[in-house]
Design an enzyme around this catalytic site. Structure first.
Site, PDB file in Angstrom:
ATOM      1  N   CYS A 132       0.885  -1.167   0.000  1.00  0.00           N
ATOM      2  CA  CYS A 132       0.000   0.000   0.000  1.00  0.00           C
ATOM      3  C   CYS A 132       0.919   1.212   0.000  1.00  0.00           C
ATOM      4  O   CYS A 132       2.127   1.063  -0.202  1.00  0.00           O
ATOM      5  CB  CYS A 132      -0.988  -0.017   1.174  1.00  0.00           C
ATOM      6  SG  CYS A 132      -0.296   0.248   2.817  1.00  0.00           S
ATOM      7  N   GLY A 133       0.389   2.389   0.205  1.00  0.00           N
ATOM      8  CA  GLY A 133       1.214   3.586   0.121  1.00  0.00           C
ATOM      9  C   GLY A 133       2.427   3.544   1.028  1.00  0.00           C
ATOM     10  O   GLY A 133       3.557   3.750   0.605  1.00  0.00           O
TER      11      GLY A 133
END
Length: 175
Positions: free
Chosen positions: A68-69
């Site tokens: 994810c980020g």
């Protein structure tokens, strides 16, 4: 010879990076189970962390990769799956340690804070490092595993760690 199966999942923020890592894994000879997400439409990332870890714990895949980020959110959701041993890593040395000493079975990386080539190197090291079973590693894993599952006696108990803090002060812990 059967290909090693890798489970991979991501949030919508890093779909393009997941696609590049998936392609890299296939080029390296792995079979990949892509749990999504598959586009950039905003989504609920815990779904994909959970799906990825479940494939590993069930034995459908040998190891997992979640992105994810920052890696923080999806690693937290994947780690909620009983039997998942998720390591959020930022470099190759951490990936190696996670496998070798902690027997991690899912690696998490932040796709917005880590470059694609470094992610490839992290994933490669994680997938090619074997767990080294030693008494020290087994003792550490046993302590970690003891935390898994519901612990009603901990909730609202401000004295839960008193025994452990006393042992720490007395020099009992050596790891």
């Amino acid at each position: 010879m059967a290909k090693t199966v890798i489970s991979i999942g991501n949030d919508h923020i890093v779909t393009d990076i997941k696609e590049r890592i998936t392609e890299h894994l296939k080029e390296e000879g792995y079979e990949v189970i892509d749990n999504g997400t598959y586009d950039k439409l905003r989504t609920h990332y815990p779904i994909y962390g959970k799906k990825t870890a479940e494939k590993v714990v069930s034995g459908e895949a040998k190891l997992g990769v979640v992105l994810c980020g920052t890696g923080v959110g999806i690693s937290s959701s994947a780690d909620k799956v009983p039997g998942a041993r998720v390591a959020l890593v930022r470099d190759v040395a951490e990936a190696e340690y996670a496998r070798k000493a902690l027997n991690a079975n899912v690696v998490a990386v932040g796709g917005h804070i880590t470059g694609v080539d470094l992610i490839k190197a992290i994933v490669d090291k994680f997938l090619t490092t074997e767990y080294e079973e030693t008494p020290e590693h087994e003792a550490l894993i046993k302590k970690i595993d003891a935390l898994e599952g519901p612990k009603p006696e901990q909730t609202g108990n401000e004295h839960f760690f008193d025994e452990f803090e006393k042992k720490w002060e007395e020099g009992y812990y050596h790891d």
